[in-house]
Design a protein around this motif. Structure first.
Motif, PDB file in Angstrom:
ATOM      1  N   ASN A 271      17.341   6.158 -23.574  1.00 24.11           N
ATOM      2  CA  ASN A 271      17.355   7.043 -24.610  1.00 24.11           C
ATOM      3  C   ASN A 271      17.430   8.404 -24.259  1.00 24.11           C
ATOM      4  O   ASN A 271      17.238   9.548 -25.045  1.00 24.11           O
ATOM      5  CB  ASN A 271      16.560   6.614 -25.174  1.00 24.11           C
ATOM      6  CG  ASN A 271      16.496   5.487 -26.466  1.00 24.11           C
ATOM      7  OD1 ASN A 271      17.181   5.739 -28.006  1.00 24.11           O
ATOM      8  ND2 ASN A 271      16.834   4.513 -26.011  1.00 24.11           N
TER       9      ASN A 271
ATOM     10  N   GLU B 252      15.786   0.962 -20.590  1.00 23.18           N
ATOM     11  CA  GLU B 252      15.791   1.481 -22.811  1.00 23.18           C
ATOM     12  C   GLU B 252      15.332   2.392 -22.896  1.00 23.18           C
ATOM     13  O   GLU B 252      16.150   3.591 -22.729  1.00 23.18           O
ATOM     14  CB  GLU B 252      15.658   0.619 -24.041  1.00 23.18           C
ATOM     15  CG  GLU B 252      15.452   0.751 -25.242  1.00 23.18           C
ATOM     16  CD  GLU B 252      15.466  -0.348 -25.948  1.00 23.18           C
ATOM     17  OE1 GLU B 252      15.770  -0.049 -27.127  1.00 23.18           O
ATOM     18  OE2 GLU B 252      14.578  -1.200 -25.861  1.00 23.18           O
TER      19      GLU B 252
ATOM     20  N   TYR C  48      22.764  -0.852 -22.937  1.00 25.07           N
ATOM     21  CA  TYR C  48      22.245   0.261 -23.413  1.00 25.07           C
ATOM     22  C   TYR C  48      23.508   1.114 -23.631  1.00 25.07           C
ATOM     23  O   TYR C  48      23.614   1.958 -24.130  1.00 25.07           O
ATOM     24  CB  TYR C  48      21.330   0.746 -22.680  1.00 25.07           C
ATOM     25  CG  TYR C  48      20.246  -0.032 -23.584  1.00 25.07           C
ATOM     26  CD1 TYR C  48      20.019  -0.435 -24.396  1.00 25.07           C
ATOM     27  CD2 TYR C  48      19.419  -1.076 -22.284  1.00 25.07           C
ATOM     28  CE1 TYR C  48      18.287  -1.627 -25.254  1.00 25.07           C
ATOM     29  CE2 TYR C  48      18.256  -2.111 -22.646  1.00 25.07           C
ATOM     30  CZ  TYR C  48      18.057  -2.380 -24.153  1.00 25.07           C
ATOM     31  OH  TYR C  48      17.156  -3.040 -24.799  1.00 25.07           O
TER      32      TYR C  48
ATOM     33  N   LYS D 184      25.100   0.191 -26.483  1.00 24.11           N
ATOM     34  CA  LYS D 184      24.356   0.243 -27.843  1.00 24.11           C
ATOM     35  C   LYS D 184      23.933   1.406 -28.095  1.00 24.11           C
ATOM     36  O   LYS D 184      24.229   2.016 -29.668  1.00 24.11           O
ATOM     37  CB  LYS D 184      23.211  -0.761 -27.792  1.00 24.11           C
ATOM     38  CG  LYS D 184      22.528  -0.887 -29.111  1.00 24.11           C
ATOM     39  CD  LYS D 184      21.409  -2.165 -28.566  1.00 24.11           C
ATOM     40  CE  LYS D 184      20.253  -1.983 -29.520  1.00 24.11           C
ATOM     41  NZ  LYS D 184      19.131  -3.186 -29.361  1.00 24.11           N
TER      42      LYS D 184
END
Length: 471
Positions: free
Chosen positions: A383, A379, A343, A346
């Motif tokens: 964020n 995830e 992540y 990403k």
């Protein structure tokens, strides 16, 4: 006389309010009963149907393709028959029918058809199959840009049980035998299936996955076997997943949710090496490797009667058991590191690690959703991170923070007797065994008295006695 009138009125009301369509014809093929559900299903008014011959109302049907006329002629029941036809308005209707003869003193007086409307399901089936075909065409045309797939390099872990499962999967990749994967939801069954395929001799051919619990039973059958233009009007020639996966691998997830009749058809395909499209008469040879998966112990599924024993023996040539995350907690730090790196790239983050407090909470959590749940938590937390390098509890959503830090890790009034319990199923089974044995002795091994004391049926008690070898 009054009773006869009452029965007639009762029958009329029942036929108008049940969920199935009812169509009854007399010995000459003329409709005598046509309920409102059937009327709505076929888009016809009762006045257009009652008193008329069935072939006058449905011009695309024939003496052979009409189930009502066939039963009228043969006097034999037709059960669960899939039928498609055009009605008088040119509307395509798809249904599943059970048709029975009306017999008195050995003479066939008419026939009754009970129908379930499958028109929308049939349309959805065609859309899904068309989409599958387009995806496969894109797959074959653009192999250089094919969708991401998983290999053994994507299986992260050093736990002994997990490494054993990988070792079995690597051996499975060198053969073409059927494989049965057992693992709870979220353990990575499809990752294992894809890894086997893409390291096998079939890797250049399609890998197609289908979750058997995700769609209705009737739709699943047409998706697997396809449909044929032939024995019933309105059907279209379309290959199913077996044909689309030709030369490759078909992964059937949650096979334990598949109905027993469909399991029997799958078994026939595995044994004989050919399929027959729905509505078709032609046997089509298929070369497809089956990898099946179940999210519950297959032997327990057999006991419950939801998995055919003969199918289990046929697909269980190679057996792979994926341990749940709660039984491979030594892999949690490794998985956390892997997902953080993933992540970071990403989400364009620069996270280095997880705080010790949160890591300890993760290690103590039960992970009912397994690796998938862990990945989702990472995830979600990443964020919420801005210009920070460490994942902390405040980065988790409120409900997750409560779940992990409070709901599942409270040490208030902790009972140390359970510290050494590392297999809850086995522990509870031993307790149940002791309770049953205690009541058996108390009741001088009287099954009826013991079952009554335990509040369970005799049959259930006898099953448990055999299970724990108490008799």
């Amino acid at each position: 006389m009054k009773n006869k009138i009452l029965l007639e009125k009762l029958l009329q009301n029942i036929l108008q309010y049940i969920e199935e369509g009812i169509h009854v014809i007399d010995s000459k093929g003329k409709t005598i009963i046509y309920n409102s559900v059937m009327s709505e299903m076929e888009g016809l008014d009762k006045e257009q149907v009652i008193g008329k011959h069935i072939l006058d109302v449905f011009p695309t049907l024939t003496e052979e393709t009409s189930t009502l006329l066939k039963v009228l002629r043969t006097g034999k029941m037709i059960e669960e028959y899939k039928q498609s036809y055009l009605n008088l308005k040119g509307k395509k209707v798809s249904s599943i029918n059970t048709t029975l003869p009306i017999i008195n003193n050995g003479k066939v007086l008419g026939a009754i058809e009970i129908a379930r409307n499958m028109t929308k399901v049939s349309q959805l089936s065609e859309q899904i199959i068309n989409l599958r075909q387009k995806l496969n065409r894109n797959y074959n045309i653009n192999k250089k840009n094919e969708k991401k797939h998983y290999t053994f390099d994507n299986l992260i872990g050093q736990n002994k049980k997990f490494l054993k499962a990988i070792a079995f999967a690597r051996r499975a990749a060198q053969t073409s035998s059927s494989v049965l994967i057992y693992g709870e939801t979220g353990t990575g069954k499809e990752l294992f299936a894809q890894s086997i395929h893409y390291e096998s001799r079939r890797k250049e051919k399609p890998f197609i996955a289908q979750n058997c619990a995700a769609i209705p039973e009737t739709l699943l059958e047409s998706i697997l076997f396809g449909t044929s233009k032939g024995s019933f009007t309105g059907a279209v020639d379309r290959p199913g997943l077996f044909e689309q996966a030709s030369g490759g691998t078909l992964f059937l997830d949650e096979i334990n949710s598949m109905s027993l009749p469909l399991q029997a058809k799958l078994l026939r395909v595995l044994q004989e090496g050919y399929i027959r499209r729905i509505g078709g008469l032609k046997d089509i040879p298929v070369d497809v490797r089956i990898i099946a998966a179940t999210n519950e112990d297959p032997l327990e599924a057999i006991k419950k009667g939801i998995l055919r024993k003969d199918l289990y023996y046929r697909i269980n040539v190679i057996n792979i058991k994926i341990p749940p995350l709660r039984k491979r907690k030594d892999d949690i730090p490794l998985l956390i590191k892997h997902f953080i790196n993933y992540y970071n790239e990403k989400l364009n983050k620069d996270v280095w690690m997880m705080s010790e407090e949160l890591l300890e909470a993760f290690m103590n959590y039960g992970w009912p959703g397994n690796v998938r749940e862990l990945q989702n938590f990472i995830e979600s937390a990443m964020n919420m991170i801005f210009d920070e390098h460490v994942i902390k509890k405040e980065h988790l959503p409120y409900n997750v923070e409560e779940l992990i830090l409070n709901g599942n890790n409270k040490n208030i009034n902790r009972d140390s007797r359970y510290d050494k319990v590392n297999d809850l199923s086995e522990y509870l089974a031993n307790i149940e065994k002791e309770i049953i044995l205690n009541h058996l002795i108390k009741n001088d091994y009287n099954i009826t008295k013991t079952s009554k004391n335990l509040g369970i049926s005799r049959q259930n008690l006898q099953y448990k006695l055999k299970k724990y070898r108490l008799i």
